[in-house]
Design an enzyme around this catalytic site. Structure first.
Site: not given
Length: 209
Positions: A107, A158, A188
């Site tokens: 991320s 995600d 995620h």
């Protein structure tokens, strides 16, 4: 058995960076590739303790390094690099003496890893994106010149349009040596709640580098 140590690394001009390191592995029995673990916005290096990832790598006799990025966790007082060139410099200094590296970037850490992939990809044996951000910064010229073997791991939840995982895969799939894996039922942060599967995927990729 490899040791797991906690220490601060002096990374000039940014300051001290907290790290968790697996070292002193018997390289005759282990992969020569070291795993360097970054982290997302909601976490720090302790996430790799909670998921058992460091323990997993330790048991596999793999050298590894997990860091608290600047202004996160125990690196909260560390100066954050401002520009892409500074972020590349920061990661290069974190890698230190490792000659072969698998860089794992979840991320938010894509703000560090993607500029590094663009600029110093020759220093990476492999790159693993876990829904890394900033992939839109990669241009068609970058796709032509980057040969680093790249693995994308995202969660099923995600993977829908406009989700970060989907955006990341859509951009990274233009790389020459790209592979993508989706973890069913995962979100995620797909390494949470699906640790065993995440470790299997990561180790399979690492073993093939």
């Amino acid at each position: 058995m490899c040791d797991i140590t906690e220490e601060f690394i002096e990374v000039q001009p940014y300051g001290k960076v907290f790290s968790r390191r697996i070292s002193h592995c018997d390289l005759k029995e282990s992969t020569q590739v070291a795993v360097v673990l970054l982290h997302g916005q909601a976490f720090d290096s302790s996430v790799w303790v909670k998921t058992g990832t460091l323990k997993f790598l330790q048991e596999k006799q793999i050298n590894a390094l997990a860091v608290d990025l600047p202004q996160y966790g125990k690196s909260s007082a560390t100066k954050k690099p401002d520009t892409d060139s500074e972020k590349v410099d920061f990661i290069e200094k974190i890698l230190g003496s490792y000659s072969d590296v698998l860089l794992v970037s979840p991320s938010r850490s894509g703000e560090y890893s993607i500029p590094f992939l663009k600029t110093l990809n020759s220093k990476l044996r492999g790159f693993t994106s876990v829904a890394a951000i900033n992939t839109e910064a990669l241009s068609s010229k970058d796709f032509e010149k980057i040969n680093t073997r790249t693995l994308s791991i995202i969660g099923e939840l995600d993977a829908s349009p406009n989700r970060l995982g989907n955006i990341s895969v859509t951009n990274l799939k233009n790389l020459r040596n790209f592979k993508s894996v989706i973890i069913p039922g995962a979100g995620h942060a797909c390494y949470l709640g699906h640790e065993e599967r995440f470790h299997e995927i990561l180790y399979e990729f690492l073993s093939d580098l």
